[in-house]
Design a protein around this motif. Structure first.
Motif: not given
Length: 197
Positions: A62-68, A80-85, A74-76
């Motif tokens: 998932a795009k990195e911005e969602l993890f900010e 099972g999601a992990f960030p990508v630039k 915590a939910v993502l």
């Protein structure tokens, strides 16, 4: 029960109640071992739709911005999601994805990188080809066709795994491997439209 399973049950109930979902080619997903799902991308709901109608748990980028935001992060992470630039070669994300495949997980990618607002399947980014060539995963093309409108009809079609051995033998690069995968996705959509049209 894990957060992933709870979320899968809730979203499957939602989709089943408010949309007409049809799944084709489920037998093309190996029951065990690493799997790389490569799908077109028409909505932010695509990951939840695919996850809802799969018996196996899946991980996804998932795009990195969602993890900010901490709560979303915590939910993502727990589902099972992990960030990508986006827009760059994110070595950390590539390493993470390869590690998950080596462990035998299902990794879902959307090679186009962003949603297609027109529904047209565009060119894919080289990351998908990188994972396909570097891992031993079964590479399964997926196409989502239809509308997420209330009570709309939506179809998920899984195609046969793409033959990556021949791509490796001719020393294809990641971009070429990605385009081969995208051609399979376009072919699934074309075949579906011809049958339903």
């Amino acid at each position: 029960m894990s957060l992933y399973r709870i979320g899968r049950a809730l979203f499957r109930t939602f989709f089943s109640l408010f949309m007409r979902v049809r799944v084709v080619g489920r037998e093309n997903i190996p029951e065990t071992g690493p799997v790389l799902l490569c799908s077109n991308h028409i909505s932010n709901l695509d990951p939840t739709l695919l996850g809802s109608f799969m018996s196996r748990s899946m991980t996804f980028m998932a795009k990195e911005e969602l993890f900010e935001k901490k709560l979303v992060n915590a939910v993502l992470t727990r589902v099972g999601a992990f960030p990508v630039k986006r827009g760059s070669s994110d070595r950390r994300a590539l390493k993470k994805g390869l590690g998950l495949l080596e462990e035998g997980h299902v990794l879902c990618l959307f090679p186009e990188g962003t949603r297609s607002r027109t529904g047209e399947i565009r060119s894919g980014l080289a990351g998908s080809g990188f994972f396909a060539l570097r891992s031993k995963a079964a590479v399964v093309p997926v196409v989502i066709v239809g509308s997420y409108k209330l009570f709309g009809r939506i179809t998920i079609i899984y195609g046969p795994p793409v033959d990556m051995d021949s791509m490796r033998e001719k020393k294809a690069d990641a971009a070429e491997a990605t385009e081969t995968i995208m051609e399979q996705i376009r072919g699934l959509k074309k075949e579906h439209m011809e049958k339903s049209g």
